[in-house]
Scaffold this active site. Structure first.
Site, PDB file in Angstrom:
ATOM      1  N   VAL A  91      44.689  46.472  38.856  1.00 26.66           N
ATOM      2  CA  VAL A  91      44.845  46.280  40.299  1.00 26.66           C
ATOM      3  C   VAL A  91      44.349  44.893  40.716  1.00 26.66           C
ATOM      4  O   VAL A  91      45.002  44.180  41.485  1.00 26.66           O
ATOM      5  CB  VAL A  91      44.109  47.384  41.087  1.00 26.66           C
ATOM      6  CG1 VAL A  91      44.226  47.131  42.593  1.00 26.66           C
ATOM      7  CG2 VAL A  91      44.681  48.751  40.741  1.00 26.66           C
ATOM      8  N   CYS A  92      43.192  44.500  40.189  1.00 29.21           N
ATOM      9  CA  CYS A  92      42.623  43.187  40.521  1.00 29.21           C
ATOM     10  C   CYS A  92      43.566  42.051  40.112  1.00 29.21           C
ATOM     11  O   CYS A  92      43.689  41.049  40.823  1.00 29.21           O
ATOM     12  CB  CYS A  92      41.289  42.987  39.804  1.00 29.21           C
ATOM     13  SG  CYS A  92      40.019  44.170  40.253  1.00 29.21           S
ATOM     14  N   THR A  93      44.212  42.217  38.985  1.00 29.59           N
ATOM     15  CA  THR A  93      45.117  41.179  38.507  1.00 29.59           C
ATOM     16  C   THR A  93      46.268  40.965  39.494  1.00 29.59           C
ATOM     17  O   THR A  93      46.629  39.828  39.809  1.00 29.59           O
ATOM     18  CB  THR A  93      45.666  41.560  37.116  1.00 29.59           C
ATOM     19  OG1 THR A  93      44.567  41.664  36.195  1.00 29.59           O
ATOM     20  CG2 THR A  93      46.646  40.520  36.600  1.00 29.59           C
ATOM     21  N   LEU A  96      44.750  39.194  42.814  1.00 30.16           N
ATOM     22  CA  LEU A  96      44.444  37.766  42.711  1.00 30.16           C
ATOM     23  C   LEU A  96      45.718  36.938  42.603  1.00 30.16           C
ATOM     24  O   LEU A  96      45.798  35.837  43.145  1.00 30.16           O
ATOM     25  CB  LEU A  96      43.525  37.514  41.514  1.00 30.16           C
ATOM     26  CG  LEU A  96      42.055  37.852  41.779  1.00 30.16           C
ATOM     27  CD1 LEU A  96      41.274  37.917  40.484  1.00 30.16           C
ATOM     28  CD2 LEU A  96      41.429  36.842  42.724  1.00 30.16           C
ATOM     29  N   ARG A 176      36.206  47.054  46.073  1.00 21.02           N
ATOM     30  CA  ARG A 176      37.059  46.017  46.656  1.00 21.02           C
ATOM     31  C   ARG A 176      36.662  45.787  48.117  1.00 21.02           C
ATOM     32  O   ARG A 176      37.065  46.537  48.996  1.00 21.02           O
ATOM     33  CB  ARG A 176      38.526  46.428  46.579  1.00 21.02           C
ATOM     34  CG  ARG A 176      38.992  46.733  45.192  1.00 21.02           C
ATOM     35  CD  ARG A 176      40.471  47.092  45.178  1.00 21.02           C
ATOM     36  NE  ARG A 176      40.783  47.759  43.927  1.00 21.02           N
ATOM     37  CZ  ARG A 176      40.873  47.147  42.764  1.00 21.02           C
ATOM     38  NH1 ARG A 176      40.680  45.845  42.686  1.00 21.02           N
ATOM     39  NH2 ARG A 176      41.138  47.827  41.667  1.00 21.02           N
TER      40      ARG A 176
END
Length: 263
Positions: A91-93, A96, A176
């Protein structure tokens, strides 16, 4: 270890440690309060109370673009500080990569982006290469290395819903969070998402537009507002004064009046 704990958590931890951890953990050791006590950095036993309008806590940190003093880094700009649970997470990928693509829009608004993830710089650098490749972008804002969760704890970016969500060091994973900070270093807006839910970059940009428009024009914005649409005249301004200031004012109710500041 227990020296940084206060109140009930301190008493629980002290009682457990007094046994030398030689016996089976007492029943209270499984309580959320006890686990949370051990899942937070010792250097940050006391968190500041962060509210909208609070001065954002300052800190010094290592980032992918060098060491920073956070307030000095912000300077006279707006800033968005947003956190991630860990590097090389799916998810973070995606997040960003999306922020990297939208960075020119934030630049136009005088907004600086800075990410945070709970890993070291070497890991961040390798992860950025992945992000750029996957999202076909070039990530150019700094990412803070917060392996010990010092900043995550300072900004209360940790998970209380699942106090078992800790790493191998017993430190709570970062959730998050989004903090929109103005040039006076005040926290103007916060968003918090569980680790399972990706953010909406368009919404982050929209709320920046709303805050900046409100500051510049002295108005408020209605549901789903985007730039160019009608805004709301604040209740503190009379209709007569609003017409002198804005020109055309559409009165739906005495307390609900619209105008447009972009025409």
């Amino acid at each position: 270890m227990a020296s940084f704990l206060n109140g009930p958590a301190s008493r629980l931890a002290s009682a457990f440690l007094s046994q030398g951890c030689r016996t089976k953990a007492p029943r209270y050791a499984s309580s959320p309060l006890f686990r949370r006590a051990f899942a937070t950095p010792a250097s940050q036993a006391e968190q500041p109370r962060l509210r909208l309008g609070s001065l954002s806590p300052n800190f010094k940190a290592k980032t992918t673009q060098g060491d920073i003093d956070f307030h000095e880094w912000i300077g006279d700009k707006w800033a968005i500080l947003f956190s991630h649970p860990a590097d090389f997470t799916p998810v973070c990928t995606t997040e960003l990569g999306a922020f990297a693509k939208l960075k020119p829009e934030f630049d136009k608004r005088g907004v600086k982006l800075i990410g945070l993830s709970a890993n070291e710089i070497d890991s961040h650098d390798k992860w950025i290469s992945d992000i750029n490749d996957i999202s076909k972008t070039s990530l150019s804002f700094p990412i803070i290395a917060d392996a010990n969760r010092h900043i995550a704890w300072l900004y209360d970016m940790v998970d209380a819903q699942d106090t078992t969500n800790i790493d191998e060091k017993g430190i709570a994973f970062t959730i998050r969070s989004v903090f929109v900070i103005d040039p006076a270093k005040k926290i103007r807006l916060t968003m918090m998402y569980p680790a399972s839910t990706g953010r909406n970059t368009a919404e982050v940009l929209r709320v920046v537009d709303s805050l900046q428009t409100g500051d510049k024009k002295g108005v408020t914005t209605p549901i789903d507002w985007t730039p160019g649409e009608d805004v709301i005249v604040p209740p503190t301004v009379s209709t007569e004064d609003a017409r002198k200031k804005f020109g055309d004012v559409r009165e739906v109710r005495p307390y609900l009046r619209f105008t447009n500041v972009d025409k």
